[in-house]
Design a protein around this motif. Structure first.
Motif, PDB file in Angstrom:
ATOM      1  N   PRO A 190       0.581  -1.337  -0.114  1.00 10.78           N
ATOM      2  CA  PRO A 190       0.166   0.251   0.074  1.00 10.78           C
ATOM      3  C   PRO A 190       0.895   1.376  -0.150  1.00 10.78           C
ATOM      4  O   PRO A 190       0.430   2.203   0.576  1.00 10.78           O
ATOM      5  CB  PRO A 190      -0.924  -0.231   1.377  1.00 10.78           C
ATOM      6  N   GLU A 191       2.289   1.021  -0.496  1.00  6.79           N
ATOM      7  CA  GLU A 191       3.014   2.348  -0.639  1.00  6.79           C
ATOM      8  C   GLU A 191       2.225   3.372  -1.286  1.00  6.79           C
ATOM      9  O   GLU A 191       1.669   3.241  -2.359  1.00  6.79           O
ATOM     10  CB  GLU A 191       4.105   1.886  -1.242  1.00  6.79           C
ATOM     11  N   PHE A 192       2.448   4.699  -0.645  1.00  5.16           N
ATOM     12  CA  PHE A 192       1.668   5.983  -1.188  1.00  5.16           C
ATOM     13  C   PHE A 192       2.643   6.749  -2.030  1.00  5.16           C
ATOM     14  O   PHE A 192       3.510   7.256  -1.315  1.00  5.16           O
ATOM     15  CB  PHE A 192       0.806   6.574  -0.094  1.00  5.16           C
ATOM     16  N   SER A 193       2.054   7.211  -3.019  1.00  4.61           N
ATOM     17  CA  SER A 193       3.093   7.914  -3.722  1.00  4.61           C
ATOM     18  C   SER A 193       1.958   9.013  -4.762  1.00  4.61           C
ATOM     19  O   SER A 193       1.507   8.167  -5.392  1.00  4.61           O
ATOM     20  CB  SER A 193       4.358   7.601  -4.488  1.00  4.61           C
ATOM     21  N   GLY A 227      -6.301  10.424  -5.911  1.00  2.00           N
ATOM     22  CA  GLY A 227      -7.937   9.902  -5.383  1.00  2.00           C
ATOM     23  C   GLY A 227      -7.786   9.363  -3.936  1.00  2.00           C
ATOM     24  O   GLY A 227      -8.794   9.242  -3.309  1.00  2.00           O
ATOM     25  N   ALA A 228      -6.630   8.828  -3.557  1.00  2.00           N
ATOM     26  CA  ALA A 228      -6.507   8.379  -2.293  1.00  2.00           C
ATOM     27  C   ALA A 228      -6.412   9.208  -1.012  1.00  2.00           C
ATOM     28  O   ALA A 228      -6.457   9.066   0.263  1.00  2.00           O
ATOM     29  CB  ALA A 228      -5.624   7.110  -2.238  1.00  2.00           C
ATOM     30  N   THR A 229      -6.183  10.617  -1.543  1.00  2.00           N
ATOM     31  CA  THR A 229      -5.980  11.610  -0.435  1.00  2.00           C
ATOM     32  C   THR A 229      -7.251  12.510   0.024  1.00  2.00           C
ATOM     33  O   THR A 229      -8.010  12.676  -0.881  1.00  2.00           O
ATOM     34  CB  THR A 229      -4.885  12.813  -0.929  1.00  2.00           C
ATOM     35  N   ARG A 230      -7.253  12.585   1.356  1.00  2.00           N
ATOM     36  CA  ARG A 230      -8.592  13.180   1.606  1.00  2.00           C
ATOM     37  C   ARG A 230      -8.129  14.312   2.723  1.00  2.00           C
ATOM     38  O   ARG A 230      -6.784  14.527   2.775  1.00  2.00           O
ATOM     39  CB  ARG A 230      -9.511  12.310   2.492  1.00  2.00           C
ATOM     40  N   LEU A 231      -8.739  14.770   3.483  1.00  2.00           N
ATOM     41  CA  LEU A 231      -8.411  15.916   4.498  1.00  2.00           C
ATOM     42  C   LEU A 231      -7.421  15.541   5.336  1.00  2.00           C
ATOM     43  O   LEU A 231      -7.549  14.304   5.864  1.00  2.00           O
ATOM     44  CB  LEU A 231      -9.943  16.363   5.272  1.00  2.00           C
ATOM     45  N   PHE A 232      -6.553  16.195   5.371  1.00  2.20           N
ATOM     46  CA  PHE A 232      -5.253  16.087   6.143  1.00  2.20           C
ATOM     47  C   PHE A 232      -4.443  14.772   5.634  1.00  2.20           C
ATOM     48  O   PHE A 232      -3.718  14.249   6.454  1.00  2.20           O
ATOM     49  CB  PHE A 232      -5.626  16.079   7.728  1.00  2.20           C
ATOM     50  N   GLY A 233      -4.626  14.449   4.627  1.00  2.00           N
ATOM     51  CA  GLY A 233      -3.823  13.290   4.098  1.00  2.00           C
ATOM     52  C   GLY A 233      -4.155  12.009   4.298  1.00  2.00           C
ATOM     53  O   GLY A 233      -3.691  10.912   4.092  1.00  2.00           O
ATOM     54  N   GLU A 234      -5.447  11.841   5.231  1.00  2.00           N
ATOM     55  CA  GLU A 234      -5.802  10.573   5.696  1.00  2.00           C
ATOM     56  C   GLU A 234      -6.433   9.663   4.377  1.00  2.00           C
ATOM     57  O   GLU A 234      -7.007  10.193   3.455  1.00  2.00           O
ATOM     58  CB  GLU A 234      -7.137  10.660   6.559  1.00  2.00           C
ATOM     59  N   ILE A 235      -5.963   8.547   4.391  1.00  2.00           N
ATOM     60  CA  ILE A 235      -6.486   7.684   3.132  1.00  2.00           C
ATOM     61  C   ILE A 235      -7.714   6.711   3.753  1.00  2.00           C
ATOM     62  O   ILE A 235      -7.846   6.096   4.729  1.00  2.00           O
ATOM     63  CB  ILE A 235      -5.359   6.585   3.071  1.00  2.00           C
ATOM     64  N   LYS A 236      -8.807   7.054   3.091  1.00  2.00           N
ATOM     65  CA  LYS A 236     -10.332   6.425   3.398  1.00  2.00           C
ATOM     66  C   LYS A 236     -10.305   4.839   2.995  1.00  2.00           C
ATOM     67  O   LYS A 236      -9.384   4.610   2.001  1.00  2.00           O
ATOM     68  CB  LYS A 236     -11.271   7.056   2.868  1.00  2.00           C
TER      69      LYS A 236
END
Length: 347
Positions: free
Chosen positions: A265-268, A276-285
């Protein structure tokens, strides 16, 4: 036309993650312990759990104890199997499969590497002196996930090997086979990762439409456990029909950044759809787009799903490469988090 070369357009749509496959966090919540680069599992004749970890095989007598090293090899272990008579088969990334007797540190016999140096993805004892070996046609799970959705060639195979050196092809032209086991009648069934099918060596389809890029399959008393390396993403499934796009992607983009399923699940922001995986404050839903996923499916004897254990987009326990019943508990491997998970009886 042979079933091994059927058109991708004939593949049924993937099962949705709803009903008995509805999203949950059972993999995230399971008790676990960390171990370096886990992959395959087997239960030895003495009742110990065998775990492949990089170039080693470790043994665990009881959950909660410290594992001990059973074998140390020269390269990465890619497959494990144990026989009722006490033999242990260890597949290596070089393509060889060493077969050990329980009390010996040196192989009793060896299956040589095939031409092309394709590692064993899985193996099973047919008899004490005979082994079936699954070869996906790719160097690793990571390579298979990145490349196989976009390949037209189907170079996977299952071969039978005897201790006396006899070899025969049991099934060929497979679409990235990853797992093998016996059904209730004792017949072999094989998983194909790309087509998300369970087939017989003859090519007859026994189960299809699974919602994931499937890995190894293991028999249980009530059915099977199907380890899933990642979920089948609608974007990937759609783009497989767009040959011009795929041709350009393979030509100009590094494989690391292809639109493909992944084991971690590495994020970049460099990866496709990850914004599309970035939400408020960088939280992944949990419902965010993600090319990695944690999914273990429980099947009945007819290969119909009866339940699932999941780690969603915001979880870490992704890329379930193997699962097995040991001492009444369901034990699973998460390659992404480097953990062995205990799901208990998972009623």
């Amino acid at each position: 036309m042979s079933i091994f070369f059927k058109s991708r357009n004939s593949e049924p749509p993937a099962m949705p993650l709803e009903g008995v496959l509805g999203p949950n966090s059972l993999l995230d919540e399971a008790p676990s312990f960390s171990i370096e680069k886990p992959d395959a599992l087997a239960v030895a004749a003495d009742g110990c759990l065998l775990i492949s970890t990089g170039p080693s095989v470790w043994s665990l007598g009881r959950w909660g104890e410290e594992p001990r090293q059973r074998f140390s090899l020269s390269c990465r272990v890619t497959a494990l199997a144990a026989s009722p008579g006490g033999q242990i088969a260890v597949g290596l990334e070089t393509g060889e499969v060493h077969v050990y007797d329980m009390a010996q540190d040196q192989p009793a016999w060896t299956v040589p590497a095939p031409s092309g140096n394709s590692p064993a993805a899985d193996c099973i004892f047919l008899r004490e002196d005979k082994l079936a070996v699954v070869r996906s046609g790719y160097a690793s799970v990571h390579d298979a996930l990145a490349r196989s959705p976009w390949e037209t060639a189907q170079g996977g195979a299952v071969t039978g090997h005897s201790r006396n050196g006899m070899t025969r092809v049991m099934a060929g032209g497979l679409a990235c086979p990853m797992g093998i086991c016996r059904d209730d009648r004792g017949d072999l069934i094989i998983t194909e990762m790309v087509t998300a099918c369970v087939i017989e060596p003859s090519g007859r389809v026994r189960g299809t439409g699974f919602p994931a890029y499937i890995g190894r399959i293991r028999k249980t008393q009530k059915g099977y456990l199907l380890a899933c390396l990642s979920r089948r993403d609608p974007l990937i499934e759609f783009l497989r029909t767009e040959q011009d796009f795929v041709k350009d992607m393979k030509k100009i983009i590094d494989p690391r950044h292809w639109i493909s399923p992944r084991t971690t699940p590495e994020f970049s922001h460099e990866f496709p759809i990850e914004l599309g995986a970035t939400r408020l404050f960088g939280e992944i839903k949990p419902w965010a787009p993600s090319f990695s996923y944690g999914l273990l499916v429980k099947l009945d004897k007819d290969l119909m799903p009866q339940g699932s254990a999941q780690s969603r987009a915001n979880g870490r326990q992704h890329a379930i490469s193997d699962a097995i019943v040991w001492n009444g508990d369901i034990i699973a491997v998460s390659q992404a988090s480097g953990e062995i998970l205990n799901l208990g009886s998972w009623a």
